[in-house]
Design a protein around this motif. Structure first.
Motif, short mmCIF file in Angstrom:
data_model
loop_
_atom_site.label_atom_id
_atom_site.label_comp_id
_atom_site.label_asym_id
_atom_site.label_seq_id
_atom_site.Cartn_x
_atom_site.Cartn_y
_atom_site.Cartn_z
N CYS A 1 0.80 8.43 -19.51
CA CYS A 1 1.38 7.71 -18.36
C CYS A 1 2.00 6.39 -18.80
O CYS A 1 3.04 5.99 -18.28
CB CYS A 1 0.32 7.48 -17.30
SG CYS A 1 -0.09 8.95 -16.38
N ASN B 1 -3.13 13.97 -11.51
CA ASN B 1 -1.98 13.39 -12.20
C ASN B 1 -1.32 12.30 -11.36
O ASN B 1 -0.87 11.28 -11.89
CB ASN B 1 -0.96 14.47 -12.55
CG ASN B 1 -1.39 15.31 -13.72
OD1 ASN B 1 -2.23 14.90 -14.52
ND2 ASN B 1 -0.85 16.50 -13.82
N ILE B 2 -1.24 12.51 -10.06
CA ILE B 2 -0.63 11.51 -9.18
C ILE B 2 -1.46 10.23 -9.17
O ILE B 2 -0.92 9.12 -9.17
CB ILE B 2 -0.43 12.09 -7.76
CG1 ILE B 2 0.68 13.13 -7.80
CG2 ILE B 2 -0.11 11.00 -6.75
CD1 ILE B 2 0.86 13.92 -6.54
N LYS B 3 -2.79 10.35 -9.19
CA LYS B 3 -3.64 9.16 -9.27
C LYS B 3 -3.37 8.37 -10.55
O LYS B 3 -3.29 7.14 -10.54
CB LYS B 3 -5.12 9.55 -9.22
CG LYS B 3 -5.63 9.85 -7.85
CD LYS B 3 -7.11 10.14 -7.91
CE LYS B 3 -7.63 10.55 -6.55
NZ LYS B 3 -9.05 10.91 -6.60
N CYS C 1 -0.57 8.45 -12.31
CA CYS C 1 0.78 7.90 -12.21
C CYS C 1 0.80 6.65 -11.33
O CYS C 1 1.52 5.70 -11.60
CB CYS C 1 1.75 8.95 -11.67
SG CYS C 1 2.08 10.29 -12.83
N LYS C 2 0.01 6.66 -10.27
CA LYS C 2 -0.07 5.49 -9.39
C LYS C 2 -0.66 4.30 -10.14
O LYS C 2 -0.19 3.18 -10.01
CB LYS C 2 -0.93 5.83 -8.17
CG LYS C 2 -0.97 4.75 -7.11
CD LYS C 2 -1.94 5.05 -6.00
CE LYS C 2 -1.64 6.34 -5.30
NZ LYS C 2 -2.54 6.58 -4.15
N VAL D 1 7.20 9.39 -9.33
CA VAL D 1 6.77 10.77 -9.10
C VAL D 1 7.66 11.41 -8.05
O VAL D 1 8.06 10.77 -7.08
CB VAL D 1 5.30 10.81 -8.63
CG1 VAL D 1 4.84 12.22 -8.35
CG2 VAL D 1 4.38 10.17 -9.65
N GLY E 1 4.06 15.22 -0.18
CA GLY E 1 3.82 14.24 -1.23
C GLY E 1 2.84 13.17 -0.80
O GLY E 1 1.97 12.77 -1.58
N ILE F 1 1.17 10.48 -3.04
CA ILE F 1 2.36 9.75 -3.48
C ILE F 1 2.73 8.72 -2.43
O ILE F 1 2.96 9.05 -1.27
CB ILE F 1 3.54 10.72 -3.71
CG1 ILE F 1 3.20 11.74 -4.78
CG2 ILE F 1 4.80 9.95 -4.10
CD1 ILE F 1 4.25 12.81 -4.96
#
Length: 156
Positions: A76, A105-107, A109-110, A116, A138, A143
């Motif tokens: 990331c 994965n979103i966590k 990326c955040k 995203v 999303g 997201i």
């Protein structure tokens, strides 16, 4: 709002305009790399890549204590440093395990300020989803609006 589809078909484009998209891109319009468990590190170190698609693909089994989502904190940070957008397509979300991996994965990326996207990757007009549907899906996955790519994607 834009979406990424597999091919540019005039019927597909008119349907997308009716569903609320301002622009439609194809995979060949810009540098997209399809992720995989073994390939993600190599892809994210390449500065020519603009979008990493489905980094969770190719993961066989989760660990006992955490999800094997294809991304980690090192990847990331590389994505943030090289301005690579992480994209998830609707056709890659086949079961509950894939959905959990995408949420993990979103966590990540955040936490590391990585942009995203959720895309339809539609082949026909019947596979398209409206812009509001993808945005709501999303948000359900985690997201936030600040995670959306705001700048124009460089085209080839």
């Amino acid at each position: 709002m834009f979406d990424i589809v597999t091919k540019k078909d005039p019927e597909l484009i008119t349907s997308a305009k009716q569903l609320g998209y301002s622009e439609i891109f194809t995979l060949s319009d810009f540098n997209v790399a399809i992720g995989g468990w073994e390939k993600n590190r190599v892809i994210l170190t390449d500065k020519n890549i603009e979008v990493l698609l489905n980094p969770h693909s190719g993961v066989k089994k989760d660990n006992l204590h955490f999800r094997q989502g294809g991304l980690n904190q090192v990847l990331c940070k590389l994505a943030n440093k090289n301005n690579i957008i992480i994209a998830f397509s609707l056709d890659a979300l086949r079961n509950k395990n894939d959905l959990g991996r995408v949420m993990a994965n979103i966590k990540l990326c955040k936490k590391f300020n990585v942009k995203v996207l959720i895309i339809s990757l539609a082949k026909t007009k019947f596979e398209l989803r409206s812009a509001n549907d993808l945005t709501a899906f999303g948000r359900t996955l985690g997201i936030e609006k600040k995670m959306w790519p705001t700048k124009k994607i460089k085209r080839k």
